[in-house]
Design an enzyme around this catalytic site. Structure first.
Site, PDB file in Angstrom:
ATOM      1  N   GLU A 144       0.885  -1.163   0.000  1.00 32.99           N
ATOM      2  CA  GLU A 144       0.000   0.000   0.000  1.00 32.99           C
ATOM      3  C   GLU A 144       0.921   1.210   0.000  1.00 32.99           C
ATOM      4  OE1 GLU A 144      -1.321   2.829   0.413  1.00 32.99           O
ATOM      5  OE2 GLU A 144      -2.858   2.760   1.983  1.00 32.99           O
ATOM      6  N   GLU A 153       4.253   8.555  -3.967  1.00 26.84           N
ATOM      7  CA  GLU A 153       5.052   8.086  -2.830  1.00 26.84           C
ATOM      8  C   GLU A 153       6.150   7.116  -3.266  1.00 26.84           C
ATOM      9  OE1 GLU A 153       2.546   6.509   0.208  1.00 26.84           O
ATOM     10  OE2 GLU A 153       1.614   8.440   0.669  1.00 26.84           O
TER      11      GLU A 153
END
Length: 656
Positions: A144, A153
């Site tokens: 995740e 990210e």
């Protein structure tokens, strides 16, 4: 061990280095992060759990042991799901040490220490082999690593490395696939967050117009995404120009590339207009068949709007085209999505990108300075004509022809307003080279370079020579400072205006163009409260340790108490605070509520400004406020060193 942390001082506006315990500041960062919101995201958690069960079953059906690599484990939740689903062993990677330490405790408390190994490293540093972190490659990859933009990210480099070094070829992956969607729209409101519009100033000599420099108009803008809750944007604020277009997909079960790429989709505009903004979101499919899907689609593109999951850690994206372009209904165009390893951006092409060698591959970069100095809400503020009119109205009441004005704000156009209203001399203090350079451009474009004096210096360092020996008769401020994170951080204006050096050059009874107050409200929030609410159990796993980490830690606060009358029954989850500036006794500018809430609790908020939301912990009893309006007492603790506020509400008319 002590560490040095850089922190913006909200009082002085300067960056300071403070000695902190290595865990203290990290825990505060965790408290301010989206960890709690993710744990409360029921749709996300259920879909991940379902996908993990499918992946483990597929591996077991092949007669293999299920070995899981969980990158970015956080609390260890997904690893515990995998073991519960039948995985033989999990390697849980977490680079952030305080979070990794918490994961170890959570895994132990839930009884999985013999099946889950928490590795406190970046995934690119994990080693394979008899003496390594993992004895062999995993055959299930669970991650995740996604943000609102999907890849912001570092998901692509992490997946790329994992497939090359940490997992087997054609491994099972949860999620299995991600797809990015886009929709082209025209929106003056959103476009005002990226471009400087002409600003109209009504003066005694007629209308004056502040025009933007040419390089601001041609600048492609900031490369970073503007993340937003599109479900809260009024449909009246934009015109849809295209259908929802699937732009590109990523298969996480195969080798992933972090190299730059572009993907195009041909479409015919639904109506004529000016293409300005691309709205974008993504969904993830947890299984190869695509039966288990978690989507970020806004309500108008959602398959089941009534069952939408509210979440704040994943929202939707607003991208600005480099320039607005006219489009005609039915005339085919190509929308192009570009991405590198961390960013996505869009362009609009008249011909197929395969035939157009000019398709932009490089990430757009601001070359006008404005997008480096002003964030999106700041652009919106400056482009708000009603806000400008309020400042003009206030300035008229205090300016005189012989006034000498000193403007103390970052990149403010108040000095231009003061000049157009006819004052004798205007100085503006800019503490950064970027704001100094930007204002010089704006002044030159409006032929004001010889009319307004720019001083590149911090206000407290002003000298008599800087002000050419003049005594300042009026101190101006919006106020706005780039170091301000919370509404009251802009009170640096007060600090700057009252600094020893600044006061030396002010007349004995100089007027300040505003006074300020902090206002608040205690709203009931259907969803937002979850961001700071304790989680306790998540999908059957005990994560109380995480709740303990995010409790506030007050230090030497300033305290205040009072009472407030609640207007309607309900459950209150939080207090909202904002600044209200009284420019003159008759003219007020609010950074929060623009008008009183209606009887049903509906609120009209300033769309350009930040408000501070303080969540009650523990959450109040749902039955507590159901008996109708009543009086409650409040206690406020203000921490001047950090700008943090801790609030507590109690019933004033009910015994403890």
């Amino acid at each position: 061990m002590k560490i040095f942390c850089s922190r913006a001082n909200p009082t002085t506006g300067s960056v300071e280095w403070l000695e902190e315990d290595e865990h203290y500041d990290y825990h505060q960062e965790i408290a301010r992060s989206s960890y709690a919101d993710m744990l409360h995201d029921k749709d996300r958690n259920v879909k991940y759990y379902q996908g993990i069960r499918v992946a483990v079953s597929r591996v077991k059906d092949r007669g293999q042991k299920a070995l899981v690599l969980d990158i970015g484990t956080g609390t260890g939740l997904l690893s515990m799901m995998a073991v519960t689903a039948g995985a033989d062993f999990c390697y849980a990677i977490e680079v952030f040490k305080p979070m990794a330490d918490a994961a170890v405790k959570i895994v132990e408390k839930n009884g999985f220490s013999d099946k889950i190994k928490v590795i406190n490293k970046h995934s690119t540093e994990v080693t394979i082999g008899p003496e390594g972190d993992m004895p062999c490659r995993a055959n299930i990859l669970v991650t995740e690593l996604f943000d609102t933009e999907l890849i912001g990210e570092g998901a692509l480099p992490s997946y790329e490395h994992a497939h090359r070094h940490l997992v087997e070829e054609n491994c099972e992956a949860v999620p299995h696939r991600a797809t990015v969607y886009a929709q082209l729209v025209e929106s003056r409101r959103m476009w005002s967050w990226n471009k400087l519009f002409p600003i109209h100033v009504q003066t005694s000599l007629g209308e004056q117009v502040i025009v933007p420099p040419m390089d601001l108009e041609s600048c492609p803008g900031a490369p970073s995404v503007c993340d937003i809750q599109l479900n809260q944007v009024s449909p009246a604020d934009f015109t849809v120009l295209s259908d929802v277009l699937p732009m590109f997909s990523i298969d996480f079960s195969k080798q992933v590339s972090s190299s730059a790429a572009c993907h195009s989709r041909r479409f015919e505009p639904l109506t004529s207009g000016r293409a300005q903004v691309v709205l974008s979101w993504w969904d993830i499919e947890m299984d190869p068949e695509g039966k288990i899907k978690c989507t970020m689609a806004p309500f108008w593109a959602h398959s089941d709007p009534e069952e939408m999951q509210w979440r704040d850690h994943w929202m939707q994206c607003v991208y600005f085209l480099p320039q607005e372009e006219p489009v005609m209904q039915g005339s085919a165009l190509y929308l192009v999505a570009h991405h590198d390893d961390y960013c996505v951006w869009y362009s609009l092409q008249r011909t197929s990108p395969e035939k157009n060698e000019r398709v932009r591959q490089m990430r757009p970069v601001c070359d006008c300075q404005a997008h480096l100095l002003w964030n999106r809400p700041r652009f919106g503020e400056i482009n708000d004509q009603d806000r400008t009119d309020r400042y003009v109205q206030a300035l008229r009441t205090v300016l005189k022809p012989d006034s000498v004005c000193l403007c103390v704000s970052d990149g403010s156009l108040l000095s231009v307003l003061a000049h157009h209203l006819g004052v004798e001399q205007v100085f503006t203090v800019e503490s950064s080279a970027a704001s100094h350079k930007l204002l010089r451009k704006i002044f030159k474009a409006n032929h004001l370079e010889d009319k307004i004096n720019i001083i590149e210096k911090r206000p407290e360092l002003l000298t008599n020579e800087d002000l050419q020996g003049r005594k300042v008769s009026l101190l101006l401020g919006e106020p706005f400072f780039t170091t301000s994170l919370l509404p009251w951080h802009n009170l640096y204006f007060w600090c700057a205006g009252n600094s020893k050096m600044c006061l030396l050059f002010l007349l004995p009874r100089f007027p300040v163009s505003w006074r300020a107050g902090v206002d608040g409200a205690a709203p009931s929030s259907q969803d937002l409260w979850r961001i700071r609410s304790p989680c306790g159990d998540c999908e059957g796993f005990d994560v109380h340790i995480m709740d303990d980490m995010i409790k506030p830690v007050p230090l030497q606060p300033l305290c205040a108490e009072g009472t407030v009358e609640l207007r309607r029954p309900g459950q209150s989850h939080a207090a909202v605070l904002w600044m209200e500036y009284h420019l003159t006794p008759e003219c007020t500018l609010s950074t929060g509520l623009l008008e009183p809430a209606d009887p049903e609790g509906g609120c009209c908020w300033n769309p350009h400004c930040k408000q501070a939301v303080y969540f009650f912990s523990p959450a109040p009893d749902p039955r507590a406020l159901l008996g109708g309006p009543r009086t409650v007492s409040y206690a406020v603790e203000f921490h001047p060193d950090t700008g943090d506020i801790v609030m507590e509400f109690r019933h004033a008319d009910t015994p403890d």
